[in-house]
Design an enzyme around this catalytic site. Structure first.
Site, PDB file in Angstrom:
ATOM      1  N   GLY A   1     117.530 -67.634  61.467  1.00  0.00           N
ATOM      2  CA  GLY A   1     118.905 -67.524  61.938  1.00  0.00           C
ATOM      3  C   GLY A   1     119.662 -66.535  61.085  1.00  0.00           C
TER       4      GLY A   1
ATOM      5  N   GLN B   1     126.594 -62.163  57.412  1.00  0.00           N
ATOM      6  CA  GLN B   1     125.517 -62.036  56.418  1.00  0.00           C
ATOM      7  C   GLN B   1     125.028 -60.592  56.276  1.00  0.00           C
ATOM      8  OE1 GLN B   1     123.248 -65.632  58.043  1.00  0.00           O
ATOM      9  NE2 GLN B   1     122.746 -65.689  55.884  1.00  0.00           N
TER      10      GLN B   1
ATOM     11  N   CYS C   1     118.779 -70.542  53.383  1.00  0.00           N
ATOM     12  CA  CYS C   1     119.707 -69.533  53.896  1.00  0.00           C
ATOM     13  C   CYS C   1     119.333 -68.168  53.318  1.00  0.00           C
ATOM     14  CB  CYS C   1     121.127 -69.904  53.473  1.00  0.00           C
ATOM     15  SG  CYS C   1     122.384 -68.756  54.041  1.00  0.00           S
ATOM     16  N   LEU C   2     119.334 -67.145  54.164  1.00  0.00           N
ATOM     17  CA  LEU C   2     118.982 -65.798  53.680  1.00  0.00           C
ATOM     18  C   LEU C   2     119.980 -65.288  52.642  1.00  0.00           C
ATOM     19  CD1 LEU C   2     117.785 -63.969  56.935  1.00  0.00           C
ATOM     20  CD2 LEU C   2     116.382 -64.854  55.065  1.00  0.00           C
TER      21      LEU C   2
ATOM     22  N   HIS D   1     124.523 -74.638  61.113  1.00  0.00           N
ATOM     23  CA  HIS D   1     124.425 -73.844  59.877  1.00  0.00           C
ATOM     24  C   HIS D   1     125.021 -72.451  60.091  1.00  0.00           C
ATOM     25  CE1 HIS D   1     122.107 -72.379  56.187  1.00  0.00           C
ATOM     26  NE2 HIS D   1     122.490 -71.268  56.769  1.00  0.00           N
ATOM     27  N   GLU D   2     124.609 -71.793  61.181  1.00  0.00           N
ATOM     28  CA  GLU D   2     125.084 -70.419  61.433  1.00  0.00           C
ATOM     29  C   GLU D   2     126.575 -70.396  61.774  1.00  0.00           C
ATOM     30  OE1 GLU D   2     123.247 -68.129  60.450  1.00  0.00           O
ATOM     31  OE2 GLU D   2     121.413 -69.300  60.357  1.00  0.00           O
TER      32      GLU D   2
ATOM     33  N   HIS E   1     128.769 -70.263  58.817  1.00  0.00           N
ATOM     34  CA  HIS E   1     128.934 -68.905  58.268  1.00  0.00           C
ATOM     35  C   HIS E   1     130.140 -68.210  58.902  1.00  0.00           C
ATOM     36  CE1 HIS E   1     125.495 -68.217  55.672  1.00  0.00           C
ATOM     37  NE2 HIS E   1     124.651 -68.683  56.564  1.00  0.00           N
TER      38      HIS E   1
HETATM   39 ZN   LIG Z   1     122.727 -69.252  56.222  1.00  0.00          ZN
END
Ligand SMILES: [Zn+2]
Length: 171
Positions: free
Chosen positions: A45, A50, A95-96, A137-138, A141
């Site tokens: 994701g 990000q 998470c990236l 989660h996304e 962000h």
């Molecule tokens: Zn994330």
């Protein structure tokens, strides 16, 4: 084009993203770049912020049982809104933007989400399992929040200490 991932504690991750108003080539290029970046970094994701773009756009591309991601499973999610939340589930998230850190996070088990695809078509979906987790989660962000904010006070403290050490070592 593969873009650079914004890494915690970069302030941009705290920005509240804005709704997409034009479903045009610029949006399509953004989504394509997000996809390339997410795949290159082995993510399932990615939110636009990000890669430093404060637009309400996110991608989710879960892997199959063999661990492979197929583009036909890709969800491109623009201007999402959760209209229903139910139940609760704990899942180990990563998470990236916080690479290498994983922890158990509690979220709603079932959600209903309304969003638009890249052409501006409205979509309504009921999600459960990892799809529901990833969507929550996304979407966090897009509101400027990270999963680590959901950790207990002690876990967060421990995380911050280790993260600082890690960032220092990487310099
Ligand atoms: Zn994330």
């Amino acid at each position: 084009m593969i873009r650079e991932i914004v890494i915690y504690p970069d302030k941009r991750l705290r920005k509240v993203s804005q709704d997409v108003t034009e479903f045009d080539e610029k949006l399509h290029n953004l989504l394509d770049d997000m996809y390339e970046t997410m795949i290159a970094k082995d993510g399932i994701g990615l939110a636009a912020i990000q890669i430093g773009i404060d637009k309400n756009a996110l991608l989710i591309n879960l892997a199959d049982e063999e661990g492979e991601q197929h583009k036909e499973d890709l969800l491109e999610v623009i201007n999402p809104k959760i209209t229903h939340l139910e139940g609760s589930e704990i899942y180990q998230e990563g998470c990236l933007s916080v690479p290498g850190y994983y922890d158990d996070i509690q979220r709603a088990k079932n959600i209903t989400v309304e969003y638009f695809d890249r052409y501006g078509n409205k979509i309504v979906r009921d999600l459960d399992g990892l799809l529901a987790i990833a969507m929550q989660h996304e979407m966090d962000h897009l509101k400027g929040h990270l999963f680590i904010e959901k950790l207990s006070y002690l876990k967060r403290k421990k995380f911050e200490k280790e993260w600082k050490k890690k960032l220092k070592a990487a310099k």
